[in-house]
Motif scaffolding. Sequence first.
Motif, mmCIF file in Angstrom:
data_model
loop_
_atom_site.group_PDB
_atom_site.id
_atom_site.type_symbol
_atom_site.label_atom_id
_atom_site.label_comp_id
_atom_site.label_asym_id
_atom_site.label_seq_id
_atom_site.Cartn_x
_atom_site.Cartn_y
_atom_site.Cartn_z
ATOM 1 N N ALA A 101 0.819 -1.214 0.000
ATOM 2 C CA ALA A 101 0.000 0.000 0.000
ATOM 3 C C ALA A 101 0.850 1.259 0.000
ATOM 4 N N LEU A 102 1.963 1.245 0.727
ATOM 5 C CA LEU A 102 2.848 2.406 0.801
ATOM 6 C C LEU A 102 3.794 2.484 -0.386
ATOM 7 N N GLU A 103 3.772 1.438 -1.212
ATOM 8 C CA GLU A 103 4.603 1.399 -2.412
ATOM 9 C C GLU A 103 6.086 1.574 -2.068
ATOM 10 N N ILE A 104 6.554 0.774 -1.095
ATOM 11 C CA ILE A 104 7.973 0.788 -0.726
ATOM 12 C C ILE A 104 8.619 -0.497 -1.217
ATOM 13 N N LYS A 105 9.938 -0.426 -1.354
ATOM 14 C CA LYS A 105 10.648 -1.552 -1.964
ATOM 15 C C LYS A 105 10.824 -2.728 -1.035
ATOM 16 N N ASP A 106 10.834 -2.485 0.305
ATOM 17 C CA ASP A 106 10.977 -3.592 1.256
ATOM 18 C C ASP A 106 10.259 -3.217 2.544
ATOM 19 N N THR A 107 10.351 -4.088 3.536
ATOM 20 C CA THR A 107 9.651 -3.887 4.805
ATOM 21 C C THR A 107 10.578 -3.408 5.910
ATOM 22 N N SER A 108 11.672 -2.810 5.521
ATOM 23 C CA SER A 108 12.598 -2.323 6.537
ATOM 24 C C SER A 108 12.079 -1.032 7.154
ATOM 25 N N VAL A 109 12.601 -0.739 8.371
ATOM 26 C CA VAL A 109 12.190 0.498 9.051
ATOM 27 C C VAL A 109 12.609 1.711 8.243
ATOM 28 N N ALA A 110 13.760 1.633 7.609
ATOM 29 C CA ALA A 110 14.245 2.749 6.801
ATOM 30 C C ALA A 110 13.309 3.055 5.637
ATOM 31 N N SER A 111 12.593 2.048 5.153
ATOM 32 C CA SER A 111 11.619 2.283 4.083
ATOM 33 C C SER A 111 10.263 2.701 4.630
ATOM 34 N N PHE A 112 9.879 2.121 5.776
ATOM 35 C CA PHE A 112 8.572 2.420 6.355
ATOM 36 C C PHE A 112 8.482 3.853 6.867
#
Length: 278
Positions: A104-115
């Motif tokens: 949904a957030l259209e991020i490349k991975d589930t890391s905190v740096a991406s979230f």
Amino acid sequence: MEAPEEKEAQVAAWLKKIFGDHPIPQYEVNPRTTEILYHLSERNRVRDRDVHLVIEDLKQKASEYESEAKHLQDLLMESVNFSPANLSSTGSRYLNALVDSAVALEIKDTSVASFLPAVNDLTSELFRTKSKNEELKLELTKLEKNLTASLVLEKCLQEDLKKAELHLSAERAKVDNRLQNMDFLKAKSEEFRFGIRTAEEKLSARGMEASLSHQSLVALSEKLAELKQQTIPLKKKLESYLDLMPNPSLAQMKIEEAKRELDTIEAELTKKVDMMEL
């Protein structure tokens, strides 16, 4: 440029491919329909080619994602001896929720740096949306006030218009009445003018003197009023003579003189009155 026969053959092959085992609908074969169907078959061929390329690209990406997922899963098993299959139902739900959130957030991975940047951007967007909603609410409130004022003004204008129409109707009735009266007065004036002219013609035919005209009669009336005023001091003078005692013969002579003068004036007055009555 392809020959008409080649186009017809390509169109027939395309229609057979489209309808498959179903019968091809009958259509009139002529250069125009062949050209239209040929262009449609070309566009369909290009579209099929593009769709095939997209499908192949997606298949390749899916294969790459599966390889990457298998690699990560193997790495996870080798590092901490952990597999998603070993998760409890609650853990699986959390993992699926994490993945859905990343999608949904259209991020490349589930890391905190991406979230964190994605959540911050989403929060900022939320604040901007709330601010915009507040502005829209204020604008809506202003529009509602303006609308209320406009409705009140419209109602007042309608009432004023109704009053103006009633006043105009009353004034129109007055004007119509005045016009009718004016027409009546004009008719009467014309009737009187005709009557006066007829009377003047009759009087002229009977030999009426100019001294008996309206203007002459008015002058005589003014002269009569003047003569009446002149008789007042004479009557007073006569009354003073009546009070005199000495020399009865002289007094009698003055009385007779005053009586003759008064009789003359009264005779002249009576003549003038008779002339006016004629």
